[in-house]
Design a protein around this motif. Structure first.
Motif, short mmCIF file in Angstrom:
data_model
loop_
_atom_site.label_atom_id
_atom_site.label_comp_id
_atom_site.label_asym_id
_atom_site.label_seq_id
_atom_site.Cartn_x
_atom_site.Cartn_y
_atom_site.Cartn_z
N GLN A 120 0.85 -1.20 0.00
CA GLN A 120 0.00 0.00 0.00
C GLN A 120 0.88 1.24 0.00
OE1 GLN A 120 -2.36 1.07 -1.18
NE2 GLN A 120 -4.15 1.23 0.09
N ASN A 122 1.57 5.46 -1.39
CA ASN A 122 0.99 6.70 -1.88
C ASN A 122 2.17 7.60 -2.25
OD1 ASN A 122 -1.49 9.10 -0.58
ND2 ASN A 122 -0.91 8.58 -2.65
N GLU A 123 2.31 7.83 -3.54
CA GLU A 123 3.50 8.53 -4.04
C GLU A 123 3.23 10.03 -4.18
OE1 GLU A 123 6.53 7.10 -4.50
OE2 GLU A 123 7.03 9.22 -4.64
N ARG A 126 3.75 12.27 -7.40
CA ARG A 126 2.80 12.34 -8.52
C ARG A 126 2.01 13.63 -8.52
NH1 ARG A 126 1.71 6.00 -7.59
NH2 ARG A 126 3.74 5.36 -8.39
N GLU A 149 -10.54 12.25 -6.21
CA GLU A 149 -9.49 11.29 -6.59
C GLU A 149 -9.96 9.86 -6.33
OE1 GLU A 149 -5.70 11.53 -4.53
OE2 GLU A 149 -4.77 10.15 -5.95
N ASN A 157 -2.13 13.00 -2.45
CA ASN A 157 -2.22 13.81 -3.68
C ASN A 157 -3.54 14.57 -3.78
OD1 ASN A 157 0.37 13.11 -4.53
ND2 ASN A 157 -0.39 11.15 -5.35
N CYS A 203 -11.45 8.31 -2.69
CA CYS A 203 -11.92 6.98 -2.28
C CYS A 203 -10.81 5.98 -2.49
CB CYS A 203 -13.17 6.58 -3.06
SG CYS A 203 -12.81 6.06 -4.74
N ASP A 204 -10.89 4.89 -1.76
CA ASP A 204 -9.95 3.79 -1.94
C ASP A 204 -10.57 2.54 -1.31
OD1 ASP A 204 -6.70 3.76 -2.65
OD2 ASP A 204 -7.39 2.05 -1.46
N ASN A 206 -8.83 0.45 0.21
CA ASN A 206 -8.05 0.20 1.42
C ASN A 206 -7.35 1.49 1.85
OD1 ASN A 206 -6.70 -1.13 3.47
ND2 ASN A 206 -5.04 -1.80 2.12
N ILE A 251 -14.52 2.87 -0.33
CA ILE A 251 -15.59 2.50 -1.26
C ILE A 251 -14.96 2.27 -2.63
CG2 ILE A 251 -16.09 4.95 -1.72
CD1 ILE A 251 -18.99 4.28 -2.25
N ASP A 252 -15.57 1.40 -3.40
CA ASP A 252 -15.10 1.13 -4.77
C ASP A 252 -15.22 2.40 -5.63
OD1 ASP A 252 -14.57 -0.66 -7.15
OD2 ASP A 252 -16.54 0.14 -7.64
N ALA A 253 -14.24 2.57 -6.52
CA ALA A 253 -14.16 3.81 -7.30
C ALA A 253 -15.41 4.04 -8.17
CB ALA A 253 -12.91 3.77 -8.18
N SER A 275 -3.99 8.25 -10.41
CA SER A 275 -2.61 7.98 -10.82
C SER A 275 -2.25 6.55 -10.45
CB SER A 275 -1.64 8.98 -10.17
OG SER A 275 -1.71 8.94 -8.77
N VAL A 276 -1.65 5.85 -11.41
CA VAL A 276 -1.22 4.46 -11.24
C VAL A 276 -2.30 3.64 -10.52
CG1 VAL A 276 0.77 3.00 -10.62
CG2 VAL A 276 1.12 5.42 -11.08
N PHE A 277 -3.44 3.60 -11.13
CA PHE A 277 -4.63 3.04 -10.50
C PHE A 277 -5.37 2.04 -11.40
CE2 PHE A 277 -9.28 3.80 -10.64
CZ PHE A 277 -9.65 3.12 -9.49
N VAL A 281 -7.96 -2.31 -11.51
CA VAL A 281 -9.42 -2.39 -11.61
C VAL A 281 -9.80 -3.37 -12.72
CG1 VAL A 281 -11.53 -1.03 -11.98
CG2 VAL A 281 -9.53 0.03 -10.89
C1 LIG Z 1 -0.65 1.85 -6.71
S1 LIG Z 1 -1.79 2.55 -5.60
C2 LIG Z 1 -1.72 4.24 -6.14
C3 LIG Z 1 -2.20 5.17 -5.08
C4 LIG Z 1 -2.17 6.65 -5.47
N1 LIG Z 1 -3.09 6.90 -6.55
C5 LIG Z 1 -0.78 7.10 -5.84
O1 LIG Z 1 -0.55 7.43 -7.01
O2 LIG Z 1 0.09 7.13 -4.96
C6 LIG Z 1 -3.39 2.02 -6.21
C7 LIG Z 1 -4.51 2.28 -5.23
O3 LIG Z 1 -5.76 1.95 -5.84
C8 LIG Z 1 -6.61 1.37 -4.86
N2 LIG Z 1 -7.67 0.63 -5.58
C9 LIG Z 1 -7.53 -0.45 -6.37
N3 LIG Z 1 -8.72 -0.82 -6.90
C10 LIG Z 1 -9.64 0.06 -6.44
C11 LIG Z 1 -11.03 0.25 -6.65
N4 LIG Z 1 -11.75 -0.58 -7.42
N5 LIG Z 1 -11.66 1.28 -6.03
C12 LIG Z 1 -10.94 2.12 -5.22
N6 LIG Z 1 -9.62 1.99 -4.99
C13 LIG Z 1 -8.97 0.99 -5.59
C14 LIG Z 1 -5.65 0.52 -4.05
O4 LIG Z 1 -6.19 0.22 -2.76
C15 LIG Z 1 -4.42 1.44 -3.98
O5 LIG Z 1 -4.48 2.31 -2.86
#
Ligand SMILES: C[S@@+](CC[C@H](N)C(=O)[O-])C[C@H]1O[C@@H](n2cnc3c(N)ncnc32)[C@H](O)[C@@H]1O
Length: 333
Positions: A120, A122-123, A126, A149, A157, A203-204, A206, A251-253, A275-277, A281
């Motif tokens: 887990q 968070n960069e 970005r 976000e 971010n 949202c996330d 986790n 919650i789911d995105a 970002s990097v997300f 999914v």
């Molecule tokens: C690689 S991390 C990137 C976090 C942040 N965006 C960054 O750039 O530092 C990907 C994030 O997406 C979240 N994530 C993955 N699938 C998701 C979904 N369906 N809904 C919400 N969050 C989700 C993960 O829990 C994780 O925190």
């Protein structure tokens, strides 16, 4: 079909290569030692056996490194501290390796538990990649911003407007911010633009609370231990998070966007960003996200990997590229 040991060793080596390319010689070297140990059936194999079926994106090698780093940071492994730069050590990987290996023998349950938890991160860097996109929306619309976000992790971010960005052509943001980007831009976006964030929400699946000691330790543990500038950006952002509230809802995105975008919000420009997300999914979730964005009056800002680089796009339009951690930002003018 390759044997599990081959699969896992290849994964460690592939991460070693990435760490070497991205300026972490300490992790690159430790991961090479770890790959050889795994092949020989040593303690690395004992910890990672069974993970060979995981997807490459699950970042197993970084979970192993993060698990040990966490135990260095919380002083469970004081013997490794003299070699871990994040706690003042010398970054000598050959000297650290036997102690790293011994830690896997001495703490198998704790390290196994941490490895099983997932990566887990968070960069904060970005924010520098995304900055030009936010300024572009503010410039084009002349409106204050409502920022949403998805996959926000700890929400660091979501506070991009409280950070300081310096380039050879100017600067943007609060001069006294604890987060300061001095070398992010190879070609900076136009910085002579103002932007006002009136609402921020993320949202996330986790979320991590960066203001809790547990959350901060988790975020710090996943920074590569010899990358002190990333660690310093993270520490600054954690400080900032204590002063600037930003909710990250569990919650789911897709569900988050469907709810948040249901009603039009006049007088502000809504920016949906990630970002990097997207790689995390599934196909159905991606479809729902695209539909929610397409059906609402929003500005869609993304920073995602594409063929060896990271592209920053606004509504599909390519604005610039950057490295994965927000360095080497090259804005297209
Ligand atoms: C690689 S991390 C990137 C976090 C942040 N965006 C960054 O750039 O530092 C990907 C994030 O997406 C979240 N994530 C993955 N699938 C998701 C979904 N369906 N809904 C919400 N969050 C989700 C993960 O829990 C994780 O925190």
């Amino acid at each position: 079909m390759p044997a599990p040991r081959e699969v896992l060793a290849a994964r460690l080596r592939s991460q070693a290569k990435a760490c070497a390319e991205l300026g972490s010689p300490f992790y690159a070297s430790l991961l090479e030692f770890a790959a050889a140990d795994l092949e020989a059936g040593g303690p690395v194999w004992d910890v990672l056996d069974g993970y060979e079926a995981e997807h490459e994106w699950a970042a197993l090698a970084l979970r192993l490194m993060g698990a040990v780093h966490r135990l260095v940071l919380n002083e469970t492994l004081p013997e490794l501290a003299p070699h871990y730069p994040s706690v003042g050590g010398d970054g000598d990987a050959p000297a650290a390796w036997p102690l790293f290996r011994q830690a896997l023998i001495d703490h198998p349950a704790e390290i196994g538990r941490l490895v099983s938890r997932g990566c887990q991160t968070n960069e904060v860097g970005r924010s520098a990649s995304l900055l030009g996109g936010f300024l572009e929306v503010a410039h084009r619309t002349g409106l204050p911003l409502r920022i949403l976000e998805i996959g926000a992790s700890a929400g660091l971010n979501l506070r991009w407007d409280h950070y300081r960005y310096e380039s050879t052509e100017g600067a943007w943001g609060e001069p006294t911010s604890p987060v300061r980007f001095d070398h992010a831009f190879e070609v900076s976006p136009p910085l002579n633009r103002s932007a006002d964030v009136v609402e921020r929400k993320g949202c996330d699946l986790n979320p991590v609370d960066p203001t809790s000691s547990e959350g901060a330790l988790t975020l710090r543990s996943f920074i590569w231990a010899d990358q002190l500038s990333r660690l310093s950006l993270l520490d600054g952002a954690i400080k900032c998070a204590e002063e600037v509230p930003a909710e990250v809802e569990r919650i789911d995105a897709a569900a988050f966007l469907e709810r948040e975008l249901a009603a039009h919000r006049p007088g502000m420009a809504t920016v949906v960003y990630h970002s990097v997300f997207m790689q995390y999914v599934g196909a159905e979730g991606q479809e729902r996200i695209k539909r929610a964005v397409a059906n609402a009056p929003v500005h869609y800002l993304t920073m995602e990997p594409v063929e060896g680089t990271f592209e920053v796009r606004l509504g599909g339009e390519l604005l610039g590229t950057s490295g994965p951690h927000g360095t080497h930002v090259r804005w297209l003018r």
